[in-house]
Design a protein around this motif. Structure first.
Motif, PDB file in Angstrom:
ATOM      1  N   ASP A  53       0.805  -0.827   0.255  1.00 10.84           N
ATOM      2  CA  ASP A  53      -0.429  -0.347  -0.167  1.00 10.84           C
ATOM      3  C   ASP A  53       1.419   0.935  -0.140  1.00 10.84           C
ATOM      4  O   ASP A  53       0.915   1.799  -0.890  1.00 10.84           O
ATOM      5  N   ARG A  54       1.645   1.688   0.834  1.00  8.19           N
ATOM      6  CA  ARG A  54       2.934   2.078   1.241  1.00  8.19           C
ATOM      7  C   ARG A  54       3.005   2.846  -0.261  1.00  8.19           C
ATOM      8  O   ARG A  54       3.459   4.161  -0.817  1.00  8.19           O
ATOM      9  N   THR A 160      -6.722  -5.974  -2.964  1.00  8.51           N
ATOM     10  CA  THR A 160      -5.641  -6.933  -2.036  1.00  8.51           C
ATOM     11  C   THR A 160      -5.873  -6.121  -1.018  1.00  8.51           C
ATOM     12  O   THR A 160      -5.915  -6.078   0.190  1.00  8.51           O
ATOM     13  N   THR A 161      -6.004  -4.597  -0.561  1.00  2.00           N
ATOM     14  CA  THR A 161      -5.827  -3.905   0.283  1.00  2.00           C
ATOM     15  C   THR A 161      -6.904  -3.855   1.074  1.00  2.00           C
ATOM     16  O   THR A 161      -7.611  -3.813   0.750  1.00  2.00           O
ATOM     17  N   VAL A 166      -6.392   4.232  -0.082  1.00  2.00           N
ATOM     18  CA  VAL A 166      -5.398   2.966  -1.153  1.00  2.00           C
ATOM     19  C   VAL A 166      -6.132   2.581  -1.560  1.00  2.00           C
ATOM     20  O   VAL A 166      -6.083   2.378  -2.505  1.00  2.00           O
ATOM     21  N   ARG A 167      -7.449   2.518  -1.659  1.00  3.35           N
ATOM     22  CA  ARG A 167      -8.423   1.611  -2.557  1.00  3.35           C
ATOM     23  C   ARG A 167      -9.132   2.239  -3.400  1.00  3.35           C
ATOM     24  O   ARG A 167      -9.034   2.449  -4.763  1.00  3.35           O
ATOM     25  N   ALA A 240     -12.080  11.165  -7.169  1.00  2.00           N
ATOM     26  CA  ALA A 240     -10.774  11.923  -6.499  1.00  2.00           C
ATOM     27  C   ALA A 240     -11.066  11.358  -5.055  1.00  2.00           C
ATOM     28  O   ALA A 240     -12.398  11.405  -4.931  1.00  2.00           O
ATOM     29  N   ALA A 241      -9.979  11.337  -4.185  1.00  2.00           N
ATOM     30  CA  ALA A 241      -9.667  10.733  -3.141  1.00  2.00           C
ATOM     31  C   ALA A 241     -10.654  11.773  -1.710  1.00  2.00           C
ATOM     32  O   ALA A 241     -10.155  13.232  -1.939  1.00  2.00           O
ATOM     33  N   PRO A 242     -11.634  11.385  -0.916  1.00  2.00           N
ATOM     34  CA  PRO A 242     -12.712  12.762  -0.493  1.00  2.00           C
ATOM     35  C   PRO A 242     -11.855  12.792   0.765  1.00  2.00           C
ATOM     36  O   PRO A 242     -10.816  12.217   1.020  1.00  2.00           O
ATOM     37  N   ALA A 243     -12.252  14.115   1.556  1.00  2.00           N
ATOM     38  CA  ALA A 243     -11.318  14.806   2.506  1.00  2.00           C
ATOM     39  C   ALA A 243     -11.534  13.592   3.421  1.00  2.00           C
ATOM     40  O   ALA A 243     -12.892  13.127   3.650  1.00  2.00           O
ATOM     41  N   ALA A 244     -10.521  13.008   4.682  1.00  2.00           N
ATOM     42  CA  ALA A 244     -10.853  11.912   5.385  1.00  2.00           C
ATOM     43  C   ALA A 244     -11.478  12.805   6.905  1.00  2.00           C
ATOM     44  O   ALA A 244     -11.471  14.351   6.949  1.00  2.00           O
TER      45      ALA A 244
END
Length: 255
Positions: A53-54, A160-161, A166-167, A240-244
């Motif tokens: 992942d990293r 796999t993640t 990361v997904r 896009a990755a959403p705000a965490a």
């Protein structure tokens, strides 16, 4: 400068974990290694984070640091409309992926690079020195190898993640990389026999050639911003990755 010999990229390796951040001191690049990518290196509120992942987050960031300027070169130097359009897709797609990497890296306590690897810098130098049809051909073939090489990695990470951020990055990268592969092929310049051979039998290079330099402390983070006049119309950039969400306590526990 001698012509760069291509190899496949983005396969992670055995990377050290520091108390400050999940850094990447070695083996992020062409050669496959025996590292256990499934080893969990941190427990985060988004799910376990593995070596693979990293490595993937670092690889996506490093790719943009040379493929984004390659796109700018294509817009300026491409001799056909297809090559210039491919350049526009590189710029917009990697700007979007870069924004996601910069958003999720601090949430996952991952150190991301500010420069591409020496091998990737070599690809960029080649394109900077090329002119005319040679530029068109090198752009199409170099970028087809690098995008084709990471495509299978994206699928493996996605399947796999257990980490949600990361997904989401893998979902986005899948859309963007497939678009870029399609653009390179649409140029009509890809030598498929050569590209497939390079992807199947990647050149072995020393780890220091395929590892992005660790960023210097205090140096501002490079931000990939499309230049004025480059339109994003019609270019897929993926979700896009959403705000965490805000962390209830520490953001990541290094394991």
């Amino acid at each position: 400068m001698s012509r760069i010999t291509l190899g496949s990229v983005f396969v992670g390796g055995a990377l050290a974990v520091t108390a400050a951040a999940l850094a990447y001191p070695s083996l992020l690049g062409v050669q496959k290694t025996s590292s256990d990518g499934a080893r969990v290196i941190a427990h985060t509120r988004f799910g376990p984070l593995t070596e693979a992942d990293r490595n993937f987050v670092v690889a996506v960031r490093a790719a943009g640091l040379w493929e984004f300027p390659s796109g700018e070169l294509a817009v300026k130097k491409g001799t056909t409309e297809a090559v210039r359009e491919a350049g526009r897709h590189l710029i917009i797609g990697h700007a979007a992926l870069d924004a996601s990497c910069r958003k999720i890296a601090p949430e996952l306590n991952i150190t991301i690079p500010n420069q591409p690897s020496p091998q990737q810098q070599g690809f960029l130098v080649t394109l900077q020195s090329d002119t005319g049809k040679q530029f068109d051909s090198d752009l199409a073939n170099i970028l087809r190898v690098t995008h084709g090489s990471i495509f299978s990695t994206i699928a493996k990470i996605r399947s796999t993640t257990r980490n949600t951020l990361v997904r989401q990055l893998a979902d986005q990268a899948n859309d963007v990389v497939l678009d870029h592969i399609t653009q390179m092929e649409g140029s009509g310049l890809v030598n498929f026999d050569q590209v497939n051979a390079q992807q199947t039998n990647p050149q072995k290079l020393p780890s220091d050639q395929v590892t992005p330099p660790v960023p210097q402390s205090g140096v501002p983070m490079v931000v990939l911003t499309p230049p004025p006049g480059v339109s994003a119309d019609g270019i897929p950039t993926g979700p896009a990755a959403p705000a965490a969400p805000a962390a209830p306590s520490g953001s990541a526990t290094v394991g």
